[in-house]
Design a protein around this motif. Sequence first.
Motif, mmCIF file in Angstrom:
data_model
loop_
_atom_site.group_PDB
_atom_site.id
_atom_site.type_symbol
_atom_site.label_atom_id
_atom_site.label_comp_id
_atom_site.label_asym_id
_atom_site.label_seq_id
_atom_site.Cartn_x
_atom_site.Cartn_y
_atom_site.Cartn_z
ATOM 1 N N GLY A 26 -16.001 -48.417 -77.832
ATOM 2 C CA GLY A 26 -17.459 -48.527 -77.928
ATOM 3 C C GLY A 26 -18.213 -47.276 -77.506
ATOM 4 O O GLY A 26 -19.440 -47.243 -77.583
ATOM 5 N N LEU A 27 -17.490 -46.226 -77.066
ATOM 6 C CA LEU A 27 -18.188 -45.009 -76.634
ATOM 7 C C LEU A 27 -18.584 -44.148 -77.838
ATOM 8 O O LEU A 27 -17.918 -44.172 -78.880
ATOM 9 N N GLN A 28 -19.641 -43.385 -77.660
ATOM 10 C CA GLN A 28 -19.995 -42.339 -78.625
ATOM 11 C C GLN A 28 -19.073 -41.163 -78.345
ATOM 12 O O GLN A 28 -18.890 -40.796 -77.173
ATOM 13 N N VAL A 29 -18.465 -40.597 -79.391
ATOM 14 C CA VAL A 29 -17.447 -39.555 -79.180
ATOM 15 C C VAL A 29 -17.850 -38.257 -79.889
ATOM 16 O O VAL A 29 -18.343 -38.294 -81.018
ATOM 17 N N ILE A 30 -17.633 -37.149 -79.198
ATOM 18 C CA ILE A 30 -17.778 -35.829 -79.852
ATOM 19 C C ILE A 30 -16.384 -35.217 -79.858
ATOM 20 O O ILE A 30 -15.802 -34.980 -78.796
ATOM 21 N N GLU A 62 -15.852 -53.533 -91.567
ATOM 22 C CA GLU A 62 -17.108 -53.221 -90.861
ATOM 23 C C GLU A 62 -16.792 -52.574 -89.506
ATOM 24 O O GLU A 62 -17.440 -51.608 -89.105
ATOM 25 N N GLU A 63 -15.776 -53.133 -88.823
ATOM 26 C CA GLU A 63 -15.404 -52.564 -87.516
ATOM 27 C C GLU A 63 -14.910 -51.126 -87.693
ATOM 28 O O GLU A 63 -15.229 -50.242 -86.901
ATOM 29 N N LYS A 64 -14.119 -50.920 -88.752
ATOM 30 C CA LYS A 64 -13.612 -49.562 -89.020
ATOM 31 C C LYS A 64 -14.791 -48.587 -89.214
ATOM 32 O O LYS A 64 -14.822 -47.516 -88.611
ATOM 33 N N SER A 65 -15.779 -48.999 -90.024
ATOM 34 C CA SER A 65 -16.939 -48.110 -90.258
ATOM 35 C C SER A 65 -17.687 -47.857 -88.965
ATOM 36 O O SER A 65 -18.146 -46.731 -88.724
ATOM 37 N N ALA A 66 -17.792 -48.902 -88.128
ATOM 38 C CA ALA A 66 -18.530 -48.733 -86.871
ATOM 39 C C ALA A 66 -17.806 -47.739 -85.965
ATOM 40 O O ALA A 66 -18.444 -46.864 -85.344
ATOM 41 N N LEU A 170 -12.021 -46.006 -67.004
ATOM 42 C CA LEU A 170 -12.068 -45.651 -68.436
ATOM 43 C C LEU A 170 -10.729 -45.947 -69.100
ATOM 44 O O LEU A 170 -10.672 -46.463 -70.218
ATOM 45 N N SER A 171 -9.617 -45.641 -68.381
ATOM 46 C CA SER A 171 -8.289 -45.901 -68.952
ATOM 47 C C SER A 171 -8.149 -47.387 -69.277
ATOM 48 O O SER A 171 -7.631 -47.755 -70.334
ATOM 49 N N ILE A 172 -8.643 -48.228 -68.383
ATOM 50 C CA ILE A 172 -8.562 -49.676 -68.605
ATOM 51 C C ILE A 172 -9.466 -50.079 -69.776
ATOM 52 O O ILE A 172 -9.074 -50.865 -70.638
ATOM 53 N N LYS A 173 -10.653 -49.478 -69.825
ATOM 54 C CA LYS A 173 -11.580 -49.760 -70.942
ATOM 55 C C LYS A 173 -10.925 -49.415 -72.288
ATOM 56 O O LYS A 173 -11.170 -50.048 -73.303
ATOM 57 N N PHE A 174 -10.073 -48.385 -72.292
ATOM 58 C CA PHE A 174 -9.394 -47.961 -73.526
ATOM 59 C C PHE A 174 -8.182 -48.845 -73.821
ATOM 60 O O PHE A 174 -7.421 -48.576 -74.762
ATOM 61 N N GLY A 175 -7.951 -49.861 -73.002
ATOM 62 C CA GLY A 175 -6.827 -50.777 -73.238
ATOM 63 C C GLY A 175 -5.504 -50.255 -72.686
ATOM 64 O O GLY A 175 -4.434 -50.720 -73.075
ATOM 65 N N LYS A 176 -5.582 -49.294 -71.767
ATOM 66 C CA LYS A 176 -4.368 -48.684 -71.227
ATOM 67 C C LYS A 176 -4.127 -49.137 -69.787
ATOM 68 O O LYS A 176 -5.020 -49.681 -69.137
ATOM 69 N N THR A 177 -2.920 -48.875 -69.309
ATOM 70 C CA THR A 177 -2.595 -49.133 -67.908
ATOM 71 C C THR A 177 -2.470 -47.784 -67.198
ATOM 72 O O THR A 177 -1.603 -46.983 -67.559
#
Length: 283
Positions: A26-30, A62-66, A170-177
């Motif tokens: 869900g983050l904006q990425v550069i 739609e999720e892919k485009s988002a 952040l690591s947890i937010k990304f689905g990581k351990t």
Amino acid sequence: MEVKTFGVIGAGQMGNGIAQVAAMSGLQVIMNDIKEEFVQRGLNNITGILSKNVEKGKMTAEEKSAVLGRIKTSVNLQDLEAADYVVEAATENQPIKFKIFQDLDKICSPETILASNTSSIPIGRIAAQTKRPEKVIGMHFMNPVPVMKLVEVIRGLATSDETFKVTWDLSIKFGKTPAESSDFPGFIANRILMPMINEAVYALYHGVGTPEAIDTVMKLGMNHPMGPLTLADLIGLDTCLAIMETLYEGFCDSKYRPCPLLRKYVEAGWLGRKSGRGFYEYK
Ligand SMILES: CC(=O)CC(=O)SCCNC(=O)CCNC(=O)[C@H](O)C(C)(C)COP(=O)(O)OP(=O)(O)OC[C@H]1O[C@@H](n2cnc3c(N)ncnc32)[C@H](O)[C@@H]1OP(=O)(O)O
Ligand SMILES: NC(=O)C1=CN([C@@H]2O[C@H](COP(=O)(O)OP(=O)(O)OC[C@H]3O[C@@H](n4cnc5c(N)ncnc54)[C@H](OP(=O)(O)O)[C@@H]3O)[C@@H](O)[C@H]2O)C=CC1
């Protein structure tokens, strides 16, 4: 501190994977690299993986485009001015990383956390290139990033508790351990993995087995998902050599000496999958 805009330096195999998982969270990425063709290649890779996810029914179109809509590409480091958190995933080369951190320190807000995805270079060394060592940390993802569950988190001597907590969360937010490592060359992951890979190259160098035999022994005999030479080709032989050199120089211990055959392959430009040839050939 809330992270909304996440910067990634280097759009190679690690950088584009990191950009993908950040955008999926869900983050904006550069996503930044030095040339337009490199950021486009990174973006094409992300698009390909997301399209496969749609085909497999793991996400909707739609999720892919988002997700793709949240990734902005950049070839100008100045664009990172907008980021709250930056992960550097450029080539495993100390002078290159030092220069990036010196420049980011000038460009980014004093509040911005600067992380490195380095495989082996001590974080304290990188932090010393900035005037914000308390905001510098190691955030070490594993390859392939979208699949592998681990993030190794490394504090430098000066890293603050807040920087550590933001990175851990952040690591947890990304689905990581996340797993914590202290700041020594190669951290935990490559202190253990890379000498094994280097020893597999020695086994080949000494004629103990063919690449296929060495990989089969480790795959079927030890249940590793990939043999060590196949894994070296995936990681990149230049990166493997750079990691061994950091271990060798950092500990001044001959047990980490890089295998001459590994060096020979790198000098010949046989870098593994990314160059089409390493221990194996790729089309
Ligand atoms: C050097 C460093 O500093 C640190 C490091 O990263 S060291 C390297 C650490 N990584 C490893 O050790 C990887 C070891 N290898 C593996 O775990 C596995 O072989 C692997 C996950 C790479 C592939 O798994 P596999 O079962 O052999 O192959 P495969 O069936 O094709 O892939 C499994 C899934 O991963 C996905 N996948 C594979 N490669 C991928 C990639 N590059 N990007 C995104 N997804 C990928 C596949 O699409 C597949 O997804 P589904 O389950 O949704 O179908
Ligand atoms: N490969 C792996 O399995 C893993 C690697 N890492 C670490 O991640 C980092 C990246 O590795 P990896 O993705 O494999 O490498 P790649 O070679 O695939 O990608 C590195 C990218 O960074 C670019 N780059 C070089 N200099 C700069 C710069 N000054 N600014 C922006 N981009 C730059 C490179 O461009 P160019 O091609 O022109 O040089 C390239 O596109 C390394 O530190 C590595 O040790 C961590 C975990 C696993």
